[in-house]
Design a protein around this motif. Structure first.
Motif, PDB file in Angstrom:
ATOM      1  N   ASN A   1       0.830  -1.209   0.000  1.00  0.00           N
ATOM      2  CA  ASN A   1       0.000   0.000   0.000  1.00  0.00           C
ATOM      3  C   ASN A   1       0.860   1.252   0.000  1.00  0.00           C
ATOM      4  O   ASN A   1       0.591   2.213  -0.729  1.00  0.00           O
ATOM      5  CB  ASN A   1      -0.922   0.011   1.231  1.00  0.00           C
ATOM      6  CG  ASN A   1      -2.088  -0.949   1.099  1.00  0.00           C
ATOM      7  OD1 ASN A   1      -2.430  -1.368  -0.003  1.00  0.00           O
ATOM      8  ND2 ASN A   1      -2.690  -1.296   2.231  1.00  0.00           N
TER       9      ASN A   1
ATOM     10  N   GLU B   1       2.471   2.185  -3.383  1.00  0.00           N
ATOM     11  CA  GLU B   1       1.542   2.842  -4.308  1.00  0.00           C
ATOM     12  C   GLU B   1       1.334   4.303  -3.915  1.00  0.00           C
ATOM     13  O   GLU B   1       1.274   5.191  -4.770  1.00  0.00           O
ATOM     14  CB  GLU B   1       0.203   2.108  -4.320  1.00  0.00           C
ATOM     15  CG  GLU B   1       0.251   0.730  -4.965  1.00  0.00           C
ATOM     16  CD  GLU B   1      -1.128   0.082  -5.024  1.00  0.00           C
ATOM     17  OE1 GLU B   1      -2.128   0.780  -4.756  1.00  0.00           O
ATOM     18  OE2 GLU B   1      -1.202  -1.119  -5.328  1.00  0.00           O
TER      19      GLU B   1
ATOM     20  N   GLU C   1      -7.398   9.922  -5.614  1.00  0.00           N
ATOM     21  CA  GLU C   1      -6.867   8.550  -5.564  1.00  0.00           C
ATOM     22  C   GLU C   1      -5.908   8.394  -4.390  1.00  0.00           C
ATOM     23  O   GLU C   1      -5.926   7.377  -3.672  1.00  0.00           O
ATOM     24  CB  GLU C   1      -6.160   8.219  -6.881  1.00  0.00           C
ATOM     25  CG  GLU C   1      -5.640   6.798  -6.963  1.00  0.00           C
ATOM     26  CD  GLU C   1      -4.878   6.520  -8.256  1.00  0.00           C
ATOM     27  OE1 GLU C   1      -4.340   5.396  -8.392  1.00  0.00           O
ATOM     28  OE2 GLU C   1      -4.808   7.429  -9.120  1.00  0.00           O
TER      29      GLU C   1
ATOM     30  N   LYS D   1      -6.366   5.824  -1.207  1.00  0.00           N
ATOM     31  CA  LYS D   1      -5.348   4.808  -0.909  1.00  0.00           C
ATOM     32  C   LYS D   1      -4.767   5.011   0.491  1.00  0.00           C
ATOM     33  O   LYS D   1      -4.502   4.038   1.216  1.00  0.00           O
ATOM     34  CB  LYS D   1      -4.230   4.853  -1.959  1.00  0.00           C
ATOM     35  CG  LYS D   1      -4.627   4.293  -3.318  1.00  0.00           C
ATOM     36  CD  LYS D   1      -3.458   4.308  -4.290  1.00  0.00           C
ATOM     37  CE  LYS D   1      -3.856   3.755  -5.652  1.00  0.00           C
ATOM     38  NZ  LYS D   1      -4.238   2.327  -5.593  1.00  0.00           N
TER      39      LYS D   1
ATOM     40  N   TYR E   1      -4.771   2.467   3.644  1.00  0.00           N
ATOM     41  CA  TYR E   1      -3.492   2.137   4.285  1.00  0.00           C
ATOM     42  C   TYR E   1      -3.573   2.341   5.803  1.00  0.00           C
ATOM     43  O   TYR E   1      -3.190   1.473   6.591  1.00  0.00           O
ATOM     44  CB  TYR E   1      -2.401   3.004   3.661  1.00  0.00           C
ATOM     45  CG  TYR E   1      -1.107   3.071   4.431  1.00  0.00           C
ATOM     46  CD1 TYR E   1      -0.267   1.965   4.532  1.00  0.00           C
ATOM     47  CD2 TYR E   1      -0.713   4.265   5.039  1.00  0.00           C
ATOM     48  CE1 TYR E   1       0.938   2.044   5.235  1.00  0.00           C
ATOM     49  CE2 TYR E   1       0.478   4.354   5.739  1.00  0.00           C
ATOM     50  CZ  TYR E   1       1.304   3.241   5.841  1.00  0.00           C
ATOM     51  OH  TYR E   1       2.484   3.314   6.529  1.00  0.00           O
TER      52      TYR E   1
END
Length: 657
Positions: free
Chosen positions: A594, A597, A644, A648, A652
């Motif tokens: 995670n 990214e 985004e 994310k 996380y």
């Protein structure tokens, strides 16, 4: 909470009492009113405020009411018109509207025991003694031109009276009335509280707030606000919770804390320019009263991402006052059970829809507006209307841009609800642009002497069908859910692609020059004024993106810090190393995946290298270079990437113990 005698206070001086002698008599009877302020509305929608001691105003009143007071081009937004070396601007009082008293609830007058008041006098801006300009001026000129033009059309096409409720000929009409009203939505919260997006979204989906009972300080503030707005003569119709918000909690002090609620207040319609003035005053009352109760107020269109924004649905109507004193609605059909509207009503709605590409820049002129205008949450992004499944079944389709509001038992109720404006829209210019577009459609409908049946067929046309007025490759009416029953590609094809940024929106003036002409009739919007407005909007957009949004995006990126330990055997995270006493945690393979990214997105958005500039730097450079097409495109890319990133990062953090 209103611990003073409201009944002793002066709230307004009606337009019928604007003689020097009447004003002096009223002010002498109300010593709590200690200042006077002339309120000019510039082209950006900002209003002026200055404190003239009431004694000085009383002494020089006759001259001030005719010649006004002077400001300069650096005090108001009139780009292209007023410059530093050509800056003379006067504020001339408007004697034909109500004047309101603005009270300072934090400054009590010891002699009267009442808050200190300032009489605010709506005024017109005049540059160099001769050029009237600004938002109030544009609306005033539009109203005058609309009334004269519509009367001329009614006289030239008497066939129309066969289809209008309550009037049989043009000679029966004393005057045309433009009736308008706004619905004010806003968020209130306790200071420094930040909403949890998931909690807000869940509460919204479960409809836990909409039209529910208010509690604590919010309830008291709302009730006090409604009481005072009635004292101003706004004739409040209701105040209620809107769809957004979460339940407040009782604190140790006996007061509610963690307040985060969306509210709406509605009041009675008025003449168009008075309606805009009413809204301006209502916002001041709302902010002052809720602040007095320890609550922050925001009129932002989208203060919290991912949950409902605040709209300001604007109602548009046209009526006639007859020589007999009777008022009739020119939009209403003579037979309400047979036709949706009269030809005037059909033409008006068609004009608004056909010309909306150039009306929209006056409706949505800021970045915040486009944060709200996205598909979903009932956001009106498609140029389309709904009339109703049948004449006997009024429409309540909340997915369209402009809805027809009607009651078969009440002809005076027929009007349009424009759903795109927000609380920060410049209502003066929204009404100006809307009524000029309406006039264009009425002229087309009456000029062709179309019947209600023919006009209903026109507004209901299918894509590819030719029409006497509306565009061939467009549709303008649907009774379906715009978002659920059409794909994005279908919406773009049938109703036109909606602009996504301020730059895309303001560019419509150049893209549709044939539609811009509707504003230039009667010199309502001259080339100079249009250039001034464009310059104001573009400069505001550019400055806001460059100096507020991009730095804010960088703060967001920097705030997404690594929470798990770098060493799987360590219990100290990177975040913990910056905060004494903060315990870290170990990590697993999902946490590491995670984070990788997230880190990739962070660098793409905000980290420059020798070979490549990040998205934020590219956007800043494009703005510096005046490449606004590129800057606009990058603004949308950055917006999507930030969304985004936040999604994310939320996933996380939820996996960290």
């Amino acid at each position: 909470m209103l611990n003073f005698d409201v009944e002793k206070m002066l709230f307004r001086i009606p337009k019928e009492s604007h003689s020097v002698s009447a004003i002096k008599k009223i002010l002498k009877a109300h010593p709590e009113v200690q200042y006077v302020s002339l309120v000019g509305i510039d082209i950006g929608g900002h209003d002026t405020d200055e404190k003239i001691p009431v004694e000085l105003f009383m002494k020089d009143m006759k001259e001030m009411l005719t010649k006004g007071v002077q400001t300069d081009g650096s005090s108001v937004a009139l780009p292209v018109i007023a410059s530093l070396n050509n800056a003379k601007v006067d504020m001339i009082p408007d004697l034909d509207v109500n004047w309101y008293v603005d009270y300072n609830y934090h400054n009590m007058d010891p002699e009267t025991g009442l808050p200190v008041g300032t009489l605010r006098i709506p005024s017109f801006l005049v540059h160099n003694d001769s050029f009237a300009c600004g938002s109030r001026v544009m609306l005033r000129d539009a109203i005058e031109y609309f009334k004269a033009s519509l009367m001329a059309e009614l006289k030239a096409h008497p066939y129309v009276f066969k289809y209008i409720d309550g009037v049989s000929k043009a000679s029966d009409i004393e005057e045309i009335i433009l009736t308008s009203a706004t619905e004010l939505e806003f968020w209130v919260k306790t200071p420094d509280d930040k909403g949890d997006r998931e909690q807000l979204f869940t509460s919204q989906v479960l409809k836990e707030q909409y039209w529910k009972r208010t509690y604590g300080e919010v309830r008291t503030a709302l009730e006090d606000t409604l009481k005072l707005l009635d004292k101003y003569g706004l004739s409040v119709e209701m105040g209620h919770k809107e769809v957004g918000g979460v339940k407040a909690r009782m604190g140790n002090t006996g007061h509610y804390d963690h307040v985060m609620e969306q509210l709406e207040i509605d009041w009675k319609y008025a003449d168009a320019i008075q309606a805009a003035d009413n809204e301006n005053q209502a916002k001041y009352v709302v902010r002052d009263i809720f602040t007095m109760h320890g609550l922050d107020v925001t009129f932002m269109a989208k203060p919290f991402p991912g949950v409902a924004g605040s709209g300001e649905h604007t109602h548009l109507g046209v009526a006639a006052r007859l020589k007999s004193g009777k008022v009739c609605n020119l939009f209403s059909a003579a037979d309400m059970k047979k036709h949706f509207m009269s030809p005037v009503g059909f033409g008006a709605l068609m004009g608004l829809l056909k010309n909306y590409e150039v009306v929209n820049p006056f409706v949505s002129s800021g970045n915040d507006a486009f944060n709200r205008l996205k598909p979903g949450f009932e956001a009106p992004v498609c140029i389309v209307t709904s009339l109703g499944q049948s004449v006997s079944e009024p429409s309540r389709n909340r997915t369209v841009l402009a809805g027809l509001i009607r009651d078969t038992k009440d002809p005076l109720a027929t009007r349009f609800e424009l759903r795109a404006p927000n609380p920060k829209s410049n209502t003066y210019l929204v009404l100006m642009a809307s009524y000029m577009a309406i006039l264009d459609g009425v002229r087309a409908a009456l000029g062709s002497e179309k019947t209600p049946e023919e006009l209903e067929k026109s507004i209901s046309k299918k894509y590819g069908e030719k029409d006497f007025y509306l565009e061939k490759n467009r549709e303008y009416r649907t009774e379906k859910n715009v978002f659920d029953d059409f794909t994005q590609d279908e919406r773009d094809r049938l109703f036109g692609r909606a602009p996504s940024t301020v730059w895309e929106n303001i560019s419509s003036f150049d893209k549709y020059p044939e539609k811009v002409k509707i504003f230039k009739e009667g010199n309502v919007v001259t080339d100079l004024v249009l250039e001034s407005y464009k310059a104001q909007v573009i400069n505001q957009w550019r400055t806001e993106v460059h100096d507020r949004i991009i730095p804010s995006r960088m703060d967001t990126i920097r705030g997404c810090v690594k929470l798990h330990a770098s060493d799987p055997h360590s219990n100290k995270s990177e975040a913990a190393s910056f905060s004494d006493g903060m315990n870290g945690t170990g990590y697993n393979d999902l946490d590491e995946a995670n984070w990788m990214e997230i880190e990739k997105l962070r660098e793409e958005l905000g980290k420059d290298s020798v070979k490549k500039k990040c998205l934020l730097t590219q956007a800043k450079q494009a703005l510096d270079d005046g490449d606004y097409n590129k800057a606009s495109e990058l603004q949308l890319v950055i917006q999507d990437k930030i969304s985004e990133l936040l999604d994310k990062y939320a996933a996380y953090t939820k996996n960290i113990f």
